[in-house]
Design a protein around this motif. Structure first.
Motif, PDB file in Angstrom:
ATOM      1  N   GLU A  67     -74.941 -91.832  15.622  1.00 14.90           N
ATOM      2  CA  GLU A  67     -76.123 -91.940  16.483  1.00 14.90           C
ATOM      3  C   GLU A  67     -75.754 -92.493  17.858  1.00 14.90           C
ATOM      4  N   GLU A  68     -74.952 -93.552  17.873  1.00 13.75           N
ATOM      5  CA  GLU A  68     -74.512 -94.135  19.137  1.00 13.75           C
ATOM      6  C   GLU A  68     -73.591 -93.172  19.886  1.00 13.75           C
ATOM      7  N   ALA A  69     -72.711 -92.510  19.163  1.00 14.63           N
ATOM      8  CA  ALA A  69     -71.809 -91.538  19.786  1.00 14.63           C
ATOM      9  C   ALA A  69     -72.609 -90.418  20.438  1.00 14.63           C
ATOM     10  N   LEU A  70     -73.621 -89.943  19.736  1.00 16.53           N
ATOM     11  CA  LEU A  70     -74.467 -88.874  20.267  1.00 16.53           C
ATOM     12  C   LEU A  70     -75.103 -89.307  21.589  1.00 16.53           C
ATOM     13  N   LYS A  71     -75.589 -90.536  21.650  1.00  5.67           N
ATOM     14  CA  LYS A  71     -76.179 -91.052  22.894  1.00  5.67           C
ATOM     15  C   LYS A  71     -75.142 -91.063  24.011  1.00  5.67           C
ATOM     16  N   ASN A  72     -73.910 -91.499  23.694  1.00  7.66           N
ATOM     17  CA  ASN A  72     -72.854 -91.535  24.712  1.00  7.66           C
ATOM     18  C   ASN A  72     -72.508 -90.141  25.208  1.00  7.66           C
ATOM     19  N   TYR A  73     -72.358 -89.193  24.287  1.00  7.88           N
ATOM     20  CA  TYR A  73     -72.041 -87.821  24.689  1.00  7.88           C
ATOM     21  C   TYR A  73     -73.152 -87.219  25.548  1.00  7.88           C
ATOM     22  N   LEU A  74     -74.399 -87.436  25.150  1.00  8.83           N
ATOM     23  CA  LEU A  74     -75.519 -86.866  25.905  1.00  8.83           C
ATOM     24  C   LEU A  74     -75.622 -87.482  27.295  1.00  8.83           C
ATOM     25  N   GLU A  75     -75.360 -88.771  27.398  1.00  6.00           N
ATOM     26  CA  GLU A  75     -75.361 -89.410  28.716  1.00  6.00           C
ATOM     27  C   GLU A  75     -74.211 -88.881  29.572  1.00  6.00           C
ATOM     28  N   ALA A  76     -73.056 -88.666  28.949  1.00  7.65           N
ATOM     29  CA  ALA A  76     -71.908 -88.098  29.673  1.00  7.65           C
ATOM     30  C   ALA A  76     -72.247 -86.704  30.190  1.00  7.65           C
ATOM     31  N   ILE A  77     -72.909 -85.909  29.358  1.00  7.96           N
ATOM     32  CA  ILE A  77     -73.293 -84.548  29.754  1.00  7.96           C
ATOM     33  C   ILE A  77     -74.317 -84.580  30.878  1.00  7.96           C
ATOM     34  N   GLU A  78     -75.223 -85.539  30.815  1.00  3.75           N
ATOM     35  CA  GLU A  78     -76.224 -85.672  31.877  1.00  3.75           C
ATOM     36  C   GLU A  78     -75.554 -85.959  33.218  1.00  3.75           C
ATOM     37  N   LEU A  79     -74.522 -86.787  33.196  1.00  7.12           N
ATOM     38  CA  LEU A  79     -73.794 -87.120  34.420  1.00  7.12           C
ATOM     39  C   LEU A  79     -72.847 -86.005  34.862  1.00  7.12           C
ATOM     40  N   ASN A  80     -72.327 -85.261  33.883  1.00 11.77           N
ATOM     41  CA  ASN A  80     -71.345 -84.211  34.167  1.00 11.77           C
ATOM     42  C   ASN A  80     -71.591 -83.040  33.217  1.00 11.77           C
ATOM     43  N   PRO A  81     -72.464 -82.115  33.604  1.00 10.87           N
ATOM     44  CA  PRO A  81     -72.809 -81.001  32.713  1.00 10.87           C
ATOM     45  C   PRO A  81     -71.638 -80.058  32.397  1.00 10.87           C
ATOM     46  N   ARG A  82     -70.536 -80.191  33.122  1.00  7.67           N
ATOM     47  CA  ARG A  82     -69.375 -79.332  32.884  1.00  7.67           C
ATOM     48  C   ARG A  82     -68.320 -80.081  32.069  1.00  7.67           C
ATOM     49  N   LEU A  83     -68.745 -80.604  30.953  1.00  8.04           N
ATOM     50  CA  LEU A  83     -67.855 -81.358  30.068  1.00  8.04           C
ATOM     51  C   LEU A  83     -67.920 -80.706  28.687  1.00  8.04           C
ATOM     52  N   PRO A  84     -67.220 -79.567  28.515  1.00 11.65           N
ATOM     53  CA  PRO A  84     -67.354 -78.823  27.260  1.00 11.65           C
ATOM     54  C   PRO A  84     -66.961 -79.609  26.021  1.00 11.65           C
ATOM     55  N   GLN A  85     -66.012 -80.536  26.152  1.00 14.55           N
ATOM     56  CA  GLN A  85     -65.604 -81.306  24.989  1.00 14.55           C
ATOM     57  C   GLN A  85     -66.743 -82.202  24.492  1.00 14.55           C
ATOM     58  N   ALA A  86     -67.559 -82.713  25.403  1.00 12.08           N
ATOM     59  CA  ALA A  86     -68.709 -83.516  24.986  1.00 12.08           C
ATOM     60  C   ALA A  86     -69.767 -82.615  24.343  1.00 12.08           C
ATOM     61  N   LEU A  87     -69.977 -81.429  24.911  1.00  8.56           N
ATOM     62  CA  LEU A  87     -70.909 -80.473  24.310  1.00  8.56           C
ATOM     63  C   LEU A  87     -70.464 -80.108  22.899  1.00  8.56           C
ATOM     64  N   ASN A  88     -69.176 -79.883  22.723  1.00  5.21           N
ATOM     65  CA  ASN A  88     -68.637 -79.569  21.406  1.00  5.21           C
ATOM     66  C   ASN A  88     -68.891 -80.708  20.420  1.00  5.21           C
ATOM     67  N   ASN A  89     -68.656 -81.943  20.868  1.00  6.23           N
ATOM     68  CA  ASN A  89     -68.822 -83.074  19.965  1.00  6.23           C
ATOM     69  C   ASN A  89     -70.277 -83.299  19.579  1.00  6.23           C
ATOM     70  N   VAL A  90     -71.203 -83.027  20.499  1.00  3.09           N
ATOM     71  CA  VAL A  90     -72.628 -83.091  20.162  1.00  3.09           C
ATOM     72  C   VAL A  90     -72.929 -82.043  19.086  1.00  3.09           C
ATOM     73  N   ALA A  91     -72.409 -80.843  19.273  1.00  5.03           N
ATOM     74  CA  ALA A  91     -72.622 -79.775  18.292  1.00  5.03           C
ATOM     75  C   ALA A  91     -72.052 -80.158  16.931  1.00  5.03           C
ATOM     76  N   VAL A  92     -70.882 -80.763  16.919  1.00  2.00           N
ATOM     77  CA  VAL A  92     -70.260 -81.171  15.657  1.00  2.00           C
ATOM     78  C   VAL A  92     -71.147 -82.185  14.927  1.00  2.00           C
ATOM     79  N   ILE A  93     -71.700 -83.123  15.665  1.00  3.20           N
ATOM     80  CA  ILE A  93     -72.577 -84.120  15.039  1.00  3.20           C
ATOM     81  C   ILE A  93     -73.839 -83.454  14.494  1.00  3.20           C
ATOM     82  N   TYR A  94     -74.453 -82.557  15.267  1.00  7.36           N
ATOM     83  CA  TYR A  94     -75.646 -81.862  14.771  1.00  7.36           C
ATOM     84  C   TYR A  94     -75.308 -81.004  13.549  1.00  7.36           C
ATOM     85  N   HIS A  95     -74.168 -80.349  13.567  1.00  3.83           N
ATOM     86  CA  HIS A  95     -73.754 -79.537  12.428  1.00  3.83           C
ATOM     87  C   HIS A  95     -73.542 -80.418  11.192  1.00  3.83           C
ATOM     88  N   TYR A  96     -72.873 -81.538  11.383  1.00  5.29           N
ATOM     89  CA  TYR A  96     -72.642 -82.489  10.288  1.00  5.29           C
ATOM     90  C   TYR A  96     -73.969 -82.958   9.693  1.00  5.29           C
TER      91      TYR A  96
END
Length: 173
Positions: A89-118
């Motif tokens: 849950e905390e990781a998801l918040k960090n990734y989403l905030e990172a994406i908000e600051l830098n929308p061109r961060l595919p690794q963060a997008l991938n990690n959000v997807a991995v958490i949702y898939h999990y």
């Protein structure tokens, strides 16, 4: 003793020396240089598996760092540690905030997807098929965005998207 003075790893020492040289030449404020030093020490600690120390350094870097692009990478690394520690849950918040600051961060997008898939897999195992499908759909959206940015990455996600019928995009290069 600061981490950069006690690191025994040749590659880490080389990185530290190069980073220090670059820092001396770059026109940056004292605050920016200090933020980078904390970030550098955080990366070194993270590489050594010293996650508590890495988090301390990253949080100090966040206090000093004003640049959204640089902050996005600090937040991404915090997310990595939290994911590794099972704090999804905390990781998801960090990734989403990172994406908000830098929308061109595919690794963060991938990690959000991995958490949702999990989470989707957990819901599926619990017999909550509707909730699972909603989470899988969220994962699919994040993976599609990441794949558009980095089409040669995330091959397993591309296969999952195709086999589940969640994407017809053909981005293999």
């Amino acid at each position: 003793m600061p981490r950069f003075q006690r690191n025994d790893n040749f590659i880490d020492k080389s990185f530290t020396v190069m980073a220090d040289m670059i820092l001396k030449v770059l026109p940056a404020t004292k605050k920016e240089k200090e933020a980078f030093a904390y970030y550098r020490d955080g990366m070194s600690a993270q590489a050594d598996g010293e996650y508590a120390e890495a988090l301390d350094n990253y949080f100090e870097a966040l206090k000093l760092e004003d640049d959204p692009y640089d902050r996005s990478y600090v937040l991404y690394n915090i997310g990595l540690i939290r994911t590794n520690n099972g704090e999804h849950e905390e990781a998801l918040k960090n990734y989403l905030e990172a994406i908000e600051l830098n929308p061109r961060l595919p690794q963060a997008l991938n990690n959000v997807a991995v958490i949702y898939h999990y989470r989707g897999e957990q819901e599926k195992e619990a017999g909550n098929d509707e909730a699972a499908e909603a989470l899988f759909d969220q994962a699919a959206q994040y993976w599609k965005t990441a794949i558009r940015m980095a089409p040669n990455n995330y091959i397993e996600a591309q296969n999952w998207l195709k086999t589940t019928g969640r994407s017809q995009m053909d981005v293999y290069f």
